[in-house]
Design an enzyme around this catalytic site. Sequence first.
Site, PDB file in Angstrom:
ATOM      1  N   ILE A  35     -58.078   1.696   3.719  1.00  0.00           N
ATOM      2  CA  ILE A  35     -57.655   2.772   2.826  1.00  0.00           C
ATOM      3  C   ILE A  35     -58.635   2.997   1.678  1.00  0.00           C
ATOM      4  O   ILE A  35     -58.452   3.914   0.886  1.00  0.00           O
ATOM      5  CB  ILE A  35     -56.242   2.504   2.258  1.00  0.00           C
ATOM      6  CG1 ILE A  35     -56.170   1.150   1.551  1.00  0.00           C
ATOM      7  CG2 ILE A  35     -55.199   2.602   3.352  1.00  0.00           C
ATOM      8  CD1 ILE A  35     -54.813   0.876   0.908  1.00  0.00           C
ATOM      9  N   GLY A  38     -65.305  -0.188  -1.984  1.00  0.00           N
ATOM     10  CA  GLY A  38     -66.162  -0.074  -3.152  1.00  0.00           C
ATOM     11  C   GLY A  38     -67.284  -1.075  -3.060  1.00  0.00           C
ATOM     12  O   GLY A  38     -67.554  -1.645  -1.993  1.00  0.00           O
ATOM     13  N   GLY A  39     -67.929  -1.330  -4.202  1.00  0.00           N
ATOM     14  CA  GLY A  39     -69.094  -2.201  -4.174  1.00  0.00           C
ATOM     15  C   GLY A  39     -68.768  -3.659  -3.983  1.00  0.00           C
ATOM     16  O   GLY A  39     -69.638  -4.442  -3.605  1.00  0.00           O
ATOM     17  N   VAL A  43     -60.562  -2.307   0.857  1.00  0.00           N
ATOM     18  CA  VAL A  43     -59.120  -2.406   0.695  1.00  0.00           C
ATOM     19  C   VAL A  43     -58.453  -1.881   1.961  1.00  0.00           C
ATOM     20  O   VAL A  43     -58.790  -0.798   2.453  1.00  0.00           O
ATOM     21  CB  VAL A  43     -58.630  -1.604  -0.528  1.00  0.00           C
ATOM     22  CG1 VAL A  43     -57.121  -1.778  -0.697  1.00  0.00           C
ATOM     23  CG2 VAL A  43     -59.353  -2.066  -1.779  1.00  0.00           C
ATOM     24  N   ASP A 139     -62.880  -2.029 -17.572  1.00  0.00           N
ATOM     25  CA  ASP A 139     -63.289  -0.972 -16.641  1.00  0.00           C
ATOM     26  C   ASP A 139     -62.199   0.093 -16.582  1.00  0.00           C
ATOM     27  O   ASP A 139     -61.796   0.539 -15.511  1.00  0.00           O
ATOM     28  CB  ASP A 139     -63.562  -1.540 -15.251  1.00  0.00           C
ATOM     29  CG  ASP A 139     -64.377  -0.569 -14.383  1.00  0.00           C
ATOM     30  OD1 ASP A 139     -64.983   0.362 -14.943  1.00  0.00           O
ATOM     31  OD2 ASP A 139     -64.397  -0.743 -13.159  1.00  0.00           O
TER      32      ASP A 139
END
Length: 833
Positions: A35, A38-39, A43, A139
């Site tokens: 789903i 990222g880096g 996920v 973040d």
Amino acid sequence: MTDDATHRLLRFLNQAEPLPAVGDRRGRYRIDREIGRGGVAVVFEATDMDLDRKVALKVLTAATSERTRDEARAAARLQHPNVVTVHEVGEDFIAMELVRGRSLAAAWREAPRERRVQDVLTVARALGYAHGQGLVHRDVKPQNVLVETDTGRLVLSDFGLARMQDGKDSARAGRAAGTAPYMAPEQVRGDVEAMGRATDVWALGVMLFQAATGHLPFRADKQSAVFELILHARPAVIEGPLGAVIERALHKNPASRTRDAAVFADDLARALATATARRRRPLRLLVAGLLATAVLLPVGLAVNSRLARQAVIETLRNQARVSLEAALELQRAGANQRMRQFLPPLEAAYDEARRRAPELAEVEYLMGRMHRALLDDDRALARQSDALAKDAHFVPALYERAVLLTLRRERALALHDAAQEDGAAPAPRPDANGATVAWQQFLALGPGGNSASYPLLTPLARDVATAALAHLRGRPDEARRLLQAVLVADPLLDEAWEILRSATRADQTIAATAVDQELREREASHTIGLDRDRGYLPAYVGRAEVRLKLANRQRQRGVDPTSLLEGAKADVSTALELRPEENLWMLRGRLQLAEAYWLLDSGADPTPVSEAAEQDFTRALQLNSRLLTALTWRGTSHAQRAGWLEQAGRDGRAQYAAATRDWEAASRMDPKRDGPRFHLARAVGRSAYAEGRRGGEAAPLFAAAENDLSAFAARDRKPSVVRASASASIALDEARVLVARGEDPRSALDRAQARADQAIEIDRNDGNGWLQRGLVCLERADYLARGEKLAAARTEYALAATALAQAAALRPTLAARLAEPLARARQRSRTLP
């Protein structure tokens, strides 16, 4: 090479491990689909095979697993409705709450400015909670906030750069960790030691600027240019209260910024209150008015003792009204708790005013209105009674007393109706006499069509009174029409919203086929109300109650109600922050209980949810030990867990004993009520089964349970499906104990069959009777098959299959639980010779 050895080798070589595929396992989690990525991780949506629930599974790469495990350890310390829940931290994964929705960044593309600013306030409060737990996010950005599709709940996630109280830091010194447009100057410089709560405040300031203007404060084509602007440039100036909040948050020096996210949230709430105040008073009057009333008023009264008494009274009135308006504005901004710190000095000021003008009813009225703004209705009602004792014709106090008596009656009625729905067989419904008389007194003495001579009253007071009387006299459709017109004229009139909620709940003219649509419309109306007034507790409670009804209707159809229940629990948790009272603990306990029922229906372990429900009911009882329904529901939760334990082959006797204690206590509390005693009879029957299957003496307990049920039937001559089904279940349990002991169960099975047939005769469309008939036939078939009476057994298996299929059709919630016995009955009916 073992998996662990492979993992260590790849980490040593600083190489990424191959990503898992659909169907692979990580611990007890089965991967269903990707789903997002990222880096640092990918996920997946996954299934928790032990608890049969969906989760978000973040699978880490070797190079980044330590940092992301820090994220998990950080977030796992947080328990907040607007912070993502972490379920488990593994060697190379973390399992989290699955939030179905989209990012806040995507939602903002179509959201109006007011909605975006309110979202920043929600994020700030969640982040303020994290700061209070010693965690810094570092973040913060719209992409790391999820918007749940069903509920609109905002969920702050990705604590991947979090710094914890123990000093452990997942960002490397000298590295500009974060997301460029939202990074604070100290992040850009890589000054890890300077990064703290003020770093998150900077990101909130950027988000607020973006929400207010539609674009970022620091924009450039290249990241290096963005960093240069963050370090040296000033953002565009935004006028007004929001601009002041942004300016404090975007100070280049962390020490000069707003201290933390909680203070930022308070500042923003005050700014929003100023912008949306009904009378548009300046922001400085909000707190200044409070302090003037709480501190300066007594001094002013003492110093200016030579002034005319009337001037002193006029000063009191003006400053008290400013304080009241401040309370209302802060309430609507959701800053109720912030307001409470001013209450003790404010009450001291009023005590001085009473000494100077003891006969002035307006003093008591204003203080009572303040208490209602702070959601303390009992103290508010006491103040209005004091006001009317001084001046029985003081019309604003008459109106307030009528409002408060109505709200008290409606809350008691909601609790009564909820208990009735859950089978607690409550006492007679709370009467409406006191509230009705109060409204009649107000209308007799109150203003006509225009209340200009009563500036403390809403101009819509007479319309509210007329609508309230229509509702109290059993004309909810008329009340709804009147109140909807009132709210068009004044959408912020709290009492109109709450009485409308009660009138809608009481309106029985809604067609059964339109109930879901009506409930969805009510849910939407509460959501709209909360968009206008973040501190209005009845809207949170109303939306939670509606979601509970929708969840129960979904569960009855066999549809997973979890998302509705989670949204409702989030609403009640917010309401508890505003006013922790027994009714709210009860409501949250009922939500937990509904979720436990769904888990049982699905064949899953309800223990964690049942325990949470019991804790909530216990908190309610700590506040009010006479809550019979809390005892009844807590007993139900204990019995739920006991049934699960027995079904799983474990010992449930301790839980049955706990249920018995609660239901016995409820029976002693009100011996005239049959509800707790009926539950008690069922608990005795189940305890007999649990005792008997372990070789204990069960016969006296079975007999006692049957006698109690027979006594109910003798007192209430009206046939009851529930009683007949319960009696069938007890006889069936007795038969099972006899089988386990090698004794003849046929007499008990015949009794069970007769009671099940009786339940079906009473109502063929009720699944309980069909369920008991199917289980009885299945038990008899097994007994006959063991005795080599195969032809007779085959017939009983066929009868069992027919009855169980009918039960599953009438009660879809039983489908999962009945899948195995139904399949066995069908298979045996076909294969036996």
